[in-house]
Design a protein around this motif. Structure first.
Motif, PDB file in Angstrom:
ATOM      1  N   PRO A   1      74.874 -94.041   7.017  1.00  0.00           N
ATOM      2  CA  PRO A   1      75.251 -92.890   6.188  1.00  0.00           C
ATOM      3  C   PRO A   1      75.808 -91.725   6.992  1.00  0.00           C
ATOM      4  CG  PRO A   1      73.158 -93.788   5.472  1.00  0.00           C
ATOM      5  CD  PRO A   1      73.499 -94.495   6.748  1.00  0.00           C
ATOM      6  N   LEU A   2      75.288 -91.525   8.211  1.00  0.00           N
ATOM      7  CA  LEU A   2      75.779 -90.408   9.028  1.00  0.00           C
ATOM      8  C   LEU A   2      77.268 -90.568   9.316  1.00  0.00           C
ATOM      9  CD1 LEU A   2      75.164 -87.876  10.741  1.00  0.00           C
ATOM     10  CD2 LEU A   2      74.698 -89.411  12.659  1.00  0.00           C
ATOM     11  N   VAL A   3      77.712 -91.791   9.571  1.00  0.00           N
ATOM     12  CA  VAL A   3      79.120 -92.036   9.886  1.00  0.00           C
ATOM     13  C   VAL A   3      79.955 -92.130   8.610  1.00  0.00           C
ATOM     14  CG1 VAL A   3      80.718 -93.676  10.952  1.00  0.00           C
ATOM     15  CG2 VAL A   3      78.477 -93.232  12.013  1.00  0.00           C
ATOM     16  N   LEU A   4      79.483 -92.917   7.650  1.00  0.00           N
ATOM     17  CA  LEU A   4      80.299 -93.188   6.461  1.00  0.00           C
ATOM     18  C   LEU A   4      80.389 -91.996   5.518  1.00  0.00           C
ATOM     19  CD1 LEU A   4      78.930 -96.783   5.707  1.00  0.00           C
ATOM     20  CD2 LEU A   4      81.128 -96.194   6.737  1.00  0.00           C
ATOM     21  N   LEU A   5      79.340 -91.175   5.475  1.00  0.00           N
ATOM     22  CA  LEU A   5      79.333 -90.039   4.543  1.00  0.00           C
ATOM     23  C   LEU A   5      79.613 -88.713   5.236  1.00  0.00           C
ATOM     24  CD1 LEU A   5      76.319 -90.959   2.218  1.00  0.00           C
ATOM     25  CD2 LEU A   5      78.746 -90.999   1.645  1.00  0.00           C
ATOM     26  N   LEU A   6      80.075 -88.770   6.467  1.00  0.00           N
ATOM     27  CA  LEU A   6      80.368 -87.515   7.175  1.00  0.00           C
ATOM     28  C   LEU A   6      81.508 -86.729   6.512  1.00  0.00           C
ATOM     29  CD1 LEU A   6      79.297 -85.949   9.577  1.00  0.00           C
ATOM     30  CD2 LEU A   6      81.027 -87.054  11.002  1.00  0.00           C
ATOM     31  N   PRO A   7      82.609 -87.379   6.104  1.00  0.00           N
ATOM     32  CA  PRO A   7      83.679 -86.621   5.426  1.00  0.00           C
ATOM     33  C   PRO A   7      83.217 -86.128   4.040  1.00  0.00           C
ATOM     34  CG  PRO A   7      84.476 -88.750   6.205  1.00  0.00           C
ATOM     35  CD  PRO A   7      82.993 -88.785   6.313  1.00  0.00           C
ATOM     36  N   ILE A   8      83.590 -84.910   3.695  1.00  0.00           N
ATOM     37  CA  ILE A   8      83.209 -84.360   2.386  1.00  0.00           C
ATOM     38  C   ILE A   8      83.766 -85.227   1.260  1.00  0.00           C
ATOM     39  CG2 ILE A   8      83.590 -82.402   0.831  1.00  0.00           C
ATOM     40  CD1 ILE A   8      83.419 -80.564   3.208  1.00  0.00           C
ATOM     41  N   ARG A   9      84.997 -85.722   1.444  1.00  0.00           N
ATOM     42  CA  ARG A   9      85.623 -86.509   0.376  1.00  0.00           C
ATOM     43  C   ARG A   9      84.836 -87.768   0.063  1.00  0.00           C
ATOM     44  NH1 ARG A   9      91.976 -86.958   1.572  1.00  0.00           N
ATOM     45  NH2 ARG A   9      91.216 -87.017   3.710  1.00  0.00           N
ATOM     46  N   ALA A  10      84.180 -88.348   1.079  1.00  0.00           N
ATOM     47  CA  ALA A  10      83.382 -89.554   0.831  1.00  0.00           C
ATOM     48  C   ALA A  10      82.175 -89.235  -0.043  1.00  0.00           C
ATOM     49  CB  ALA A  10      82.926 -90.151   2.158  1.00  0.00           C
ATOM     50  N   LYS A  11      81.614 -88.036   0.115  1.00  0.00           N
ATOM     51  CA  LYS A  11      80.444 -87.666  -0.690  1.00  0.00           C
ATOM     52  C   LYS A  11      80.835 -87.263  -2.110  1.00  0.00           C
ATOM     53  CE  LYS A  11      78.774 -84.741   2.550  1.00  0.00           C
ATOM     54  NZ  LYS A  11      79.217 -85.088   3.886  1.00  0.00           N
ATOM     55  N   ARG A  12      82.042 -86.744  -2.307  1.00  0.00           N
ATOM     56  CA  ARG A  12      82.452 -86.255  -3.632  1.00  0.00           C
ATOM     57  C   ARG A  12      83.205 -87.318  -4.443  1.00  0.00           C
ATOM     58  NH1 ARG A  12      81.962 -80.666  -3.891  1.00  0.00           N
ATOM     59  NH2 ARG A  12      83.430 -80.532  -5.630  1.00  0.00           N
ATOM     60  N   SER A  13      83.546 -88.423  -3.816  1.00  0.00           N
ATOM     61  CA  SER A  13      84.277 -89.488  -4.510  1.00  0.00           C
ATOM     62  C   SER A  13      83.294 -90.471  -5.141  1.00  0.00           C
ATOM     63  CB  SER A  13      85.186 -90.221  -3.514  1.00  0.00           C
ATOM     64  OG  SER A  13      85.552 -91.480  -4.027  1.00  0.00           O
ATOM     65  N   ARG A  14      83.463 -90.728  -6.439  1.00  0.00           N
ATOM     66  CA  ARG A  14      82.582 -91.702  -7.115  1.00  0.00           C
ATOM     67  C   ARG A  14      82.677 -93.077  -6.459  1.00  0.00           C
ATOM     68  NH1 ARG A  14      80.590 -89.955 -11.876  1.00  0.00           N
ATOM     69  NH2 ARG A  14      81.572 -88.119 -12.780  1.00  0.00           N
ATOM     70  N   LEU A  15      83.899 -93.520  -6.192  1.00  0.00           N
ATOM     71  CA  LEU A  15      84.083 -94.866  -5.643  1.00  0.00           C
ATOM     72  C   LEU A  15      83.463 -94.972  -4.256  1.00  0.00           C
ATOM     73  CD1 LEU A  15      85.278 -97.681  -5.856  1.00  0.00           C
ATOM     74  CD2 LEU A  15      87.420 -96.789  -4.914  1.00  0.00           C
ATOM     75  N   ALA A  16      83.786 -94.004  -3.392  1.00  0.00           N
ATOM     76  CA  ALA A  16      83.279 -94.084  -2.015  1.00  0.00           C
ATOM     77  C   ALA A  16      81.760 -93.973  -1.984  1.00  0.00           C
ATOM     78  CB  ALA A  16      83.914 -92.972  -1.174  1.00  0.00           C
ATOM     79  N   LEU A  17      81.206 -92.995  -2.707  1.00  0.00           N
ATOM     80  CA  LEU A  17      79.751 -92.831  -2.701  1.00  0.00           C
ATOM     81  C   LEU A  17      79.061 -94.050  -3.313  1.00  0.00           C
ATOM     82  CD1 LEU A  17      77.377 -90.928  -2.035  1.00  0.00           C
ATOM     83  CD2 LEU A  17      77.554 -90.041  -4.367  1.00  0.00           C
ATOM     84  N   GLY A  18      79.656 -94.599  -4.385  1.00  0.00           N
ATOM     85  CA  GLY A  18      79.054 -95.763  -5.021  1.00  0.00           C
ATOM     86  C   GLY A  18      79.040 -96.981  -4.096  1.00  0.00           C
TER      87      GLY A  18
END
Length: 351
Positions: free
Chosen positions: A276-293
């Motif tokens: 999660p530290l690497v994959l969710l580091l960008p803000i867009r990854a946390k705010r995107s439904r597809l990426a977060l899902g």
């Protein structure tokens, strides 16, 4: 149920039902085969994972409210629906108690812990503790529906920490009665919160009521609790390595130095502890439904493997991941999905 949610539920209900029936049926068949102890241990693994997931989800809304958070209100019921797994969780623990002579290391053996590891006392206290937790969780939820129960939230969080610490000591650490770790309970309940926040993020990512700000907050909590879980595992292992005491290194040796289990440990390090530290580091990854899902689903699968990794090396020289473990995982996922969907239908329109 909202209009936008109805097609989703129609698609998932048959799948949950199929998973529940087929998964449990396959497990029952395997239970009567040549690997009966392994089938019972798969029940333990899935009990540890799904009870942590459901219990943690029930605790997360009062935990956020205790910290004066208000961002979660629109998606609170997605997490609170974890209470639907209360009865299956208790039933699984009773089954483990009844059949402990088939799979556990305690029946008929007197260890130096004395009565503490007598199976009836061990499972009796765990069942009583879990009953208290689920009962308080149900009562807190009922009070919340009436707009009350704010004072019960911190109590529920405290009870969760105590009960899941006990489960960690009894059903993970005590599987090897000669292994000692003061952090086993703390690691177990904290990683349970990590499992639960990951599942909450996955549900929110697929629900139209969740807004990007809420997805962002859930993504940040996933990163925070992955780091907290990593820290506790590191704090766990560092004194083991430094002191090199036989009663402590029993946990490390097969998992980190065994030729067969070491690749599994490396995979968990990459996906569960630092993923999660690497994959969710960008803000867009946390705010995107597809990426977060997608990321939440991957990490959730990794966390199921982590529960398997906590239990299986105590009994198996080499990893064996197959139908006994996966069939019941599918069955429990189906039961949890059916229960949460039914509860949300009963409770009406609000998410």
């Amino acid at each position: 149920m909202s209009t936008s949610e109805r097609p989703f539920a129609k698609l998932w209900l048959p799948l949950w039902l199929l998973l529940a029936v087929a998964g449990v049926a396959v497990w029952v068949v395997l239970l009567n085969g040549v690997e009966e102890p392994r089938a019972w241990r798969s029940l333990l693994i899935n009990f540890l994972f799904f009870t942590s997931l459901a219990g943690g989800m029930v605790v997360w809304p009062p935990l956020v409210a205790t910290c004066n958070g208000r961002w979660h209100v629109r998606v609170e019921r997605l997490a609170s629906a974890g209470i639907a797994f209360a009865l299956p969780s208790l039933a699984a623990l009773v089954l483990l108690w009844v059949a402990n002579g088939e799979w556990g290391p305690w029946r008929g053996i007197h260890y130096h812990q004395g009565i503490w590891l007598q199976p009836d006392f061990l499972f009796g206290r765990d069942l009583a503790a879990l009953l208290v937790f689920w009962g308080l969780g149900w009562y807190h939820l009922r009070q919340r529906r009436k707009g009350e129960g704010g004072g019960l939230g911190p109590v529920l969080v405290l009870i969760y920490c105590l009960v899941f610490s006990l489960l960690g000591f009894d059903l993970v650490m005590a599987l090897d009665p000669y292994w000692h770790s003061n952090l086993a309970g703390g690691y177990f309940f904290m990683s349970g919160l990590y499992i639960a926040i990951t599942c909450w993020a996955l549900l929110a990512a697929s629900h139209p009521a969740a807004e990007p700000d809420q997805l962002h907050d859930l993504g940040k909590l996933m990163v925070a609790f992955s780091l907290m879980t990593t820290y506790l595992m590191y704090a766990h292992l560092l004194p083991f390595w430094y002191e090199n005491l036989p009663r402590e290194v029993r946990f490390i040796v097969p998992r980190l130095h065994g030729r067969d289990w070491a690749p599994v440990s490396a995979f968990l390090l990459a996906l569960v502890y630092f993923g999660p530290l690497v994959l969710l580091l960008p803000i867009r990854a946390k705010r995107s439904r597809l990426a977060l899902g997608v990321i939440s689903l991957l990490v959730l699968c990794g966390l199921w493997l982590e529960r398997w990794w906590l239990v299986a090396p105590t009994f198996e020289q080499a990893p064996r991941l197959g139908l006994p473990e996966l069939s019941l995982a599918a069955g429990f996922a189906g039961i949890l999905g059916l229960g949460m969907t039914w509860l949300r239908r009963v409770e009406g329109e609000r998410p």
